[in-house]
Enzyme design. Sequence first.
Site, PDB file in Angstrom:
ATOM      1  N   CYS A 168      65.133  65.885  33.563  1.00 37.40           N
ATOM      2  CA  CYS A 168      66.527  65.534  33.874  1.00 37.40           C
ATOM      3  C   CYS A 168      66.749  65.136  35.328  1.00 37.40           C
ATOM      4  O   CYS A 168      67.883  64.809  35.705  1.00 37.40           O
ATOM      5  CB  CYS A 168      67.446  66.691  33.513  1.00 37.40           C
ATOM      6  SG  CYS A 168      67.129  67.360  31.870  1.00 37.40           S
ATOM      7  N   HIS A 305      75.769  68.267  37.684  1.00 40.43           N
ATOM      8  CA  HIS A 305      74.826  68.096  36.575  1.00 40.43           C
ATOM      9  C   HIS A 305      75.556  68.437  35.280  1.00 40.43           C
ATOM     10  O   HIS A 305      75.577  67.654  34.343  1.00 40.43           O
ATOM     11  CB  HIS A 305      73.611  68.995  36.801  1.00 40.43           C
ATOM     12  CG  HIS A 305      72.462  68.708  35.893  1.00 40.43           C
ATOM     13  ND1 HIS A 305      71.931  67.446  35.742  1.00 40.43           N
ATOM     14  CD2 HIS A 305      71.724  69.528  35.088  1.00 40.43           C
ATOM     15  CE1 HIS A 305      70.922  67.492  34.883  1.00 40.43           C
ATOM     16  NE2 HIS A 305      70.783  68.736  34.470  1.00 40.43           N
ATOM     17  N   GLU A 316      74.497  76.504  38.411  1.00 37.34           N
ATOM     18  CA  GLU A 316      74.953  75.358  39.209  1.00 37.34           C
ATOM     19  C   GLU A 316      76.271  75.659  39.909  1.00 37.34           C
ATOM     20  O   GLU A 316      76.451  75.322  41.091  1.00 37.34           O
ATOM     21  CB  GLU A 316      75.115  74.130  38.318  1.00 37.34           C
ATOM     22  CG  GLU A 316      75.665  72.936  39.088  1.00 37.34           C
ATOM     23  CD  GLU A 316      75.765  71.656  38.274  1.00 37.34           C
ATOM     24  OE1 GLU A 316      76.044  70.607  38.885  1.00 37.34           O
ATOM     25  OE2 GLU A 316      75.553  71.709  37.053  1.00 37.34           O
ATOM     26  N   LYS A 334      78.717  64.041  31.964  1.00 39.44           N
ATOM     27  CA  LYS A 334      78.098  64.408  30.691  1.00 39.44           C
ATOM     28  C   LYS A 334      79.131  64.766  29.636  1.00 39.44           C
ATOM     29  O   LYS A 334      78.816  64.767  28.443  1.00 39.44           O
ATOM     30  CB  LYS A 334      77.108  65.554  30.901  1.00 39.44           C
ATOM     31  CG  LYS A 334      75.861  65.148  31.661  1.00 39.44           C
ATOM     32  CD  LYS A 334      74.855  66.288  31.752  1.00 39.44           C
ATOM     33  CE  LYS A 334      73.617  65.865  32.524  1.00 39.44           C
ATOM     34  NZ  LYS A 334      73.883  65.609  33.957  1.00 39.44           N
ATOM     35  N   HIS A 339      74.119  64.424  27.555  1.00 39.06           N
ATOM     36  CA  HIS A 339      73.018  64.564  28.501  1.00 39.06           C
ATOM     37  C   HIS A 339      72.001  63.464  28.233  1.00 39.06           C
ATOM     38  O   HIS A 339      71.266  63.514  27.251  1.00 39.06           O
ATOM     39  CB  HIS A 339      72.379  65.940  28.338  1.00 39.06           C
ATOM     40  CG  HIS A 339      71.479  66.322  29.466  1.00 39.06           C
ATOM     41  ND1 HIS A 339      70.950  65.413  30.350  1.00 39.06           N
ATOM     42  CD2 HIS A 339      71.018  67.546  29.868  1.00 39.06           C
ATOM     43  CE1 HIS A 339      70.206  66.046  31.239  1.00 39.06           C
ATOM     44  NE2 HIS A 339      70.237  67.333  30.971  1.00 39.06           N
ATOM     45  N   PHE A 399      64.164  70.862  33.845  1.00 37.40           N
ATOM     46  CA  PHE A 399      63.081  71.731  33.394  1.00 37.40           C
ATOM     47  C   PHE A 399      61.915  71.628  34.384  1.00 37.40           C
ATOM     48  O   PHE A 399      61.641  70.564  34.933  1.00 37.40           O
ATOM     49  CB  PHE A 399      62.594  71.314  32.009  1.00 37.40           C
ATOM     50  CG  PHE A 399      63.407  71.883  30.877  1.00 37.40           C
ATOM     51  CD1 PHE A 399      64.529  72.662  31.100  1.00 37.40           C
ATOM     52  CD2 PHE A 399      63.035  71.643  29.561  1.00 37.40           C
ATOM     53  CE1 PHE A 399      65.268  73.192  30.048  1.00 37.40           C
ATOM     54  CE2 PHE A 399      63.766  72.155  28.501  1.00 37.40           C
ATOM     55  CZ  PHE A 399      64.876  72.930  28.748  1.00 37.40           C
TER      56      PHE A 399
END
Length: 411
Positions: A168, A305, A316, A334, A339, A399
């Site tokens: 991501c 994000h 976050e 998003k 996403h 990730f």
Amino acid sequence: MSAPRRVVVTGMGGVTALGNSWPEVHTRLRSFANAVKRMPEWDRYGELLHTRLAVPIEGFEPQAHYPRKATRSMGRVSLLALRASELALEQAGLLGDPSLSDGRTGIAYGSSAGSVEPVRVFGQMLSTGAMQGVTSTSYIQMMPHTTAVNVGLYFGLKGRVIPTSSACTSGSQGIGYAFESVRSGKQALMLGGGAEELSAPAAAVFDTLFATSTRNESLAETPRPFDKARDGLVVGEGAATLVIEDLEHALARGAKPLAEIVGFGTNSDGTHITQPDQREQARAIRLALEDAGLPGSAIGYVSAHGTATDRGDVSEANATREVLGSKVPISTAKSYIGHTLGACGAIEAWWTIEMMRAQWFAPTLNLETPDPECDGLDHVTGSGRALDIEYAIKNNFAFGGINTSLIFRRL
């Protein structure tokens, strides 16, 4: 040693579920409705795949002027990247320019993975022994650096190639590493960005972690970033490319800079492959601020994000509040297009710059009751926010514990 060069964005292009141009996207953002669809074709995977939601780009086809010889090594993800890059180069006035093929231009680009169809074909080979469907371009379509290589080859780029297949943060790292390449004087021009194609396996990755939304009959109500009632992410697809250029080079050729990139920070958690680390996310934001020579108080907007996952949103929110305080406006794209994985950082950077220029910032959809652990921030909701700001920050987290933060200055 020469002084660092000023770096500007001279072209932007994208392919998204809300449109492929800023006027289209802006109109859709102001409709305050997401593009989430139910995917009946995923019913074949049975009850073990819990989500049936995604945000596909409907009607996307390769442009008629793309030669078959040039695109046979491209799966959908590379075709999305190619179209986004073509639109960005067109805006920058660089299509057909000698600077693309004389070594001045490089590319930093990525996706979470390559195209899925060749993976299926190779899997079939392993399970059945049949080579049917395996071609000379199968690997090229599925390799992790397929977007960077295919876009570079199509336009004849002879500068550096930096693949950024980091889940991501693929798109945001692409922009960040392109920025550093130009600022250091290694390249006069770079394409930076990311792309992703939609697939059921992409949804399954998160579904197995119980991180996908299962509001399968309530399309308008999900995803719900930072909301108390959020139940996970919705996967999407798309691509975006920024033309990143040395300011002096841009001015010398008569280009109009759209924004300046002034800071980039990236680091890794070094702790867990899927669980975020608030401390290291905060450090990435600080690294970007230090790189830009700015205090946190200079930031006028945060492009979050905002995945709508349980721990991701909390981490976050806490990291953002720790570094930037509670008064900076924040929202996430998003909530509109889901996403888009490797594309998200690039798409969100594009939209952030455009919103700075328009002096209007889209709200986070479905954010009705902030999770108490995500509160204490100035969440942009309702009909959006009119803001006249100089600096905006774009944060992404992936990730592997990979964190990125980009700072843009309005020109």
